[in-house]
Design a protein around this motif. Structure first.
Motif, short mmCIF file in Angstrom:
data_model
loop_
_atom_site.label_atom_id
_atom_site.label_comp_id
_atom_site.label_asym_id
_atom_site.label_seq_id
_atom_site.Cartn_x
_atom_site.Cartn_y
_atom_site.Cartn_z
N ARG A 211 -48.94 38.67 41.58
CA ARG A 211 -49.07 39.67 40.52
C ARG A 211 -49.88 39.11 39.35
O ARG A 211 -50.76 39.75 38.82
N LEU A 214 -53.46 39.23 40.15
CA LEU A 214 -54.00 40.60 40.05
C LEU A 214 -54.20 40.98 38.59
O LEU A 214 -55.22 41.58 38.22
N GLU A 215 -53.26 40.59 37.74
CA GLU A 215 -53.41 40.88 36.30
C GLU A 215 -54.66 40.19 35.76
O GLU A 215 -55.40 40.76 34.95
N SER A 267 -52.03 48.41 33.53
CA SER A 267 -51.05 49.25 34.22
C SER A 267 -51.74 50.40 34.93
O SER A 267 -51.35 50.78 36.04
N PHE A 270 -53.12 49.26 38.13
CA PHE A 270 -52.05 49.13 39.13
C PHE A 270 -51.70 50.49 39.73
O PHE A 270 -51.53 50.62 40.93
N CYS A 271 -51.59 51.50 38.87
CA CYS A 271 -51.22 52.84 39.37
C CYS A 271 -52.30 53.40 40.29
O CYS A 271 -51.99 54.04 41.29
N ILE A 291 -42.67 43.48 40.80
CA ILE A 291 -43.22 44.22 39.64
C ILE A 291 -42.09 44.53 38.65
O ILE A 291 -41.03 45.00 39.07
N MET A 299 -45.53 53.28 38.44
CA MET A 299 -46.14 53.43 39.76
C MET A 299 -45.40 54.47 40.59
O MET A 299 -46.02 55.26 41.31
#
Ligand code: ATP
Ligand code: MG
Length: 413
Positions: A211, A214-215, A267, A270-271, A291, A299
Motif C-alpha cells: 500500500r 502504491l501511495e 484516495s 484508489f477508488c 487498507i 472504496m
C-alpha cells in the motif's frame, strides 16, 4: 568527478547553508557525511528535488543534535536506530547513520547494523539511487559511485545491484517501474528479466508495504503511466487478479488530476483503481493491502454508489432528492463516480451535490426554533428536516422565510 559547483548552483541558499553547517560540525566530530540517494540522482539529472538525504559514517543523531545546538536548524525528531530529521526555514533534511542490511528471508524487513558508506550504498534498490557526494572539507563535492549509477543515468537505465535484489525486497519491482516511467528510462536487460521472474515474490510483501508503494506511485506526476505499465507486466494481477491497468484507468486518473480542486487525490486514485471490481474482489483487495478504515469505506461506497447510479440518471430529480440519495456516501466515492459514469445527467447530479448541496445548511438551528416556541423533540427534528429540504430546493431563501415556514410546519404537526 567533483560536483561542488553543481551543488552551489542547484541548492537553494538556506539549504546550502545548512549543508555546509552540517559538514563543518561533522568535521569537528570527526564524522564523515555524504549526500545520498535521490538527491544525487536528481542533481546529476538537473531535476529539482529538495528532499535531502544525508548518510553519516558514525552517529547521525549525535551530529544532528550538534547542528541543532548551533541554532541554525531545529531537530524535529530522532530515533534510536540512528536517524534524525532537521528543519531549517521550510526545508527539512534527513540524516541517517550508515547501515548494513541483511535479509533473513525474502520480503522480511532486513536486519540492520551500523556500517560504512559502501555498506549503505550496496543495500539500495538501483544503481541510479546508489550514489553519494562527499561533504567532507577535504573532498567536498566528490562523487562516490561504486555501482556506476552515473553511466546508467547517461544510458537512461534502471539496474539492480545484485541478482537477488527483487527477491530480497519485491517492493523494488514497484519502485523500479515508478522510476522507469517518471524519467522515461528502461530496465537494463538482466534487470528486466529478473523483474519478470520475481513478480511472484510480491506475495512475500506485507499489505502495508505494498500500500505504501502504491501511495508513493499516486504522488507521481503521472501515476497512470506507472499503473498501466504495472498492468502490462502482470504486477497488478499479482496484487489482485481483478486489477487492471488499462486505458480506462489511465483516462480516469488523468481526469482526476485535472479536477479544479483535486483534494484527496490519492484516495480518489484508489477508488478509481477498484472501480471495475466486484464486491468480493474489493474485499480481497482491502484485506490484502490492509487498507485503513476510512479509505476502505470510500472504496466500498464507490461500488455501492456505482450500483445506484441509474437512480441518478433522471433529469427531473429535485436537489433534495439528489441530496437524499447521496448524503450517506464518502465525498471521494461520489467524485470517483462522477468521473467514471457515462451518463451526463448522473454526472451533473453528482457534481451538484459535491459543489453545492452538501454544504447547504438552514439558517435556523434548534436553539432558534426554541425561541420561536417550538419545543425540542422529534417534531422539532421534523421541522428542521423539512426546512433543510425547502432550502435545498430553493423554496426558502431568507431567514424570515425560514421562520415563517418553520412556524407553519409546526402548526400543521
Ligand atoms: P523519490 O524521488 O521517489 O523520493 P528517492 O530516491 O528519494 O526518490 P525514497 O523512496 O525517498 O526515494 O528513498 C530514498 C532512498 O532510499 C532511495 O534513493 C534508495 O536508495 C533507498 N531505498 C528506498 N527504498 C528502498 C528499497 N525498498 N530497497 C533499497 N533501497 C531503497
Ligand atoms: Mg525521497
Amino acid at each position: 568527478m567533483n560536483l561542488a559547483r553543481q551543488i552551489e548552483q542547484y541548492l537553494p541558499q538556506p539549504l546550502l547553508e545548512l549543508v555546509k553547517n552540517i559538514s563543518g560540525q561533522a568535521a569537528k566530530q570527526g564524522q564523515r557525511v555524504y549526500l545520498v540517494g535521490g538527491i544525487v540522482r536528481d542533481l546529476l539529472l538537473g531535476y529539482p528535488n529538495f528532499d535531502l538525504d544525508l548518510v553519516v559514517e558514525g552517529d547521525a543523531v549525535k551530529l544532528a543534535q550538534q547542528v541543532a545546538k548551533t541554532g541554525q536548524a531545529k531537530l524535529l525528531a530522532h530515533h534510536r536506530f540512528g536517524t534524525a530529521k532537521l528543519r531549517y526555514e521550510n526545508f527539512s533534511l534527513d540524516l541517517a547513520t550508515a547501515r548494513k542490511e541483511t535479509y533473513a528471508r525474502p520480503g522480511a524487513l532486513p536486519a540492520v547494523t551500523p556500517g560504512t558508506l559502501n555498506d549503505d550504498l550496496i543495500r539500495r534498490d538501483f544503481s541510479i539511487n546508489a550514489m553519494a557526494i562527499s561533504l567532507a572539507a577535504k573532498d567536498y563535492g566528490n562523487l562516490i559511485d561504486p555501482h556506476h549509477g552515473k553511466t546508467d543515468l547517461e544510458h537512461r537505465l534502471i539496474r539492480i545491484l545484485h541478482p537477488g535484489s527483487f527477491s530480497d525486497d519485491a517492493t523494488r519491482i514497484l519502485r523500479g517501474v515508478c522510476y522507469e516511467q517518471r524519467f522515461g528510462f528502461e530496465f537494463e536487460a538482466e534487470t528486466a528479466r529478473l523483474l519478470k521472474r520475481d513478480i511472484p515474490m510480491l506475495d512475500t510483501i506485507s499489505g502495508d508495504r505494498i500500500r505504501h508503494e502504491l501511495e508513493h506511485i499516486f504522488e507521481e506526476k503521472r501515476p497512470e503511466l506507472v499503473i498501466k505499465r504495472l498492468g502490462e507486466l502482470g504486477v497488478l494481477r499479482r496484487i489482485n487478479p481483478a486489477l487492471k491497468g488499462d486505458d480506462w484507468i489511465a483516462e480516469a486518473f488523468d481526469k482526476a488530476r485535472r479536477l479544479k480542486k483535486p483534494t484527496q487525490l490519492p484516495s480518489l486514485y484508489f477508488c478509481l483503481l477498484v472501480y471495475s471490481l466486484s464486491e468480493k474482489e474489493i474485499e480481497q483487495f482491502l484485506a490484502r493491502l490492509n487498507i485503513p478504515a476510512k479509505l476502505s469505506r470510500a472504496m466500498r461506497d464507490t461500488l455501492r454508489l456505482k450500483t445506484r447510479l441509474p437512480l441518478l440518471d433522471k433529469p427531473s430529480l429535485k436537489p433534495s432528492e439528489i441530496y437524499h440519495l447521496l448524503q450517506e456516501y464518502e465525498p471521494v466515492a461520489i467524485q470517483a463516480n462522477a468521473l467514471a459514469t457515462e451518463s451526463p445527467t448522473a454526472r451533473r447530479h453528482l457534481q451538484l451535490f459535491l459543489t453545492k448541496l452538501r454544504y447547504v445548511r438552514t439558517s435556523l438551528d434548534g436553539e432558534e426554533l426554541k425561541r420561536l416556541g417550538i419545543p425540542p423533540g422529534p417534531e422539532m427534528g421534523k421541522v428542521l428536516q423539512a426546512l433543510h429540504k425547502a432550502k435545498l430546493d430553493g423554496e426558502v431563501r431568507t431567514r424570515a422565510n425560514e421562520k415563517k415556514l418553520a412556524l407553519s410546519l409546526w402548526r400543521k404537526l
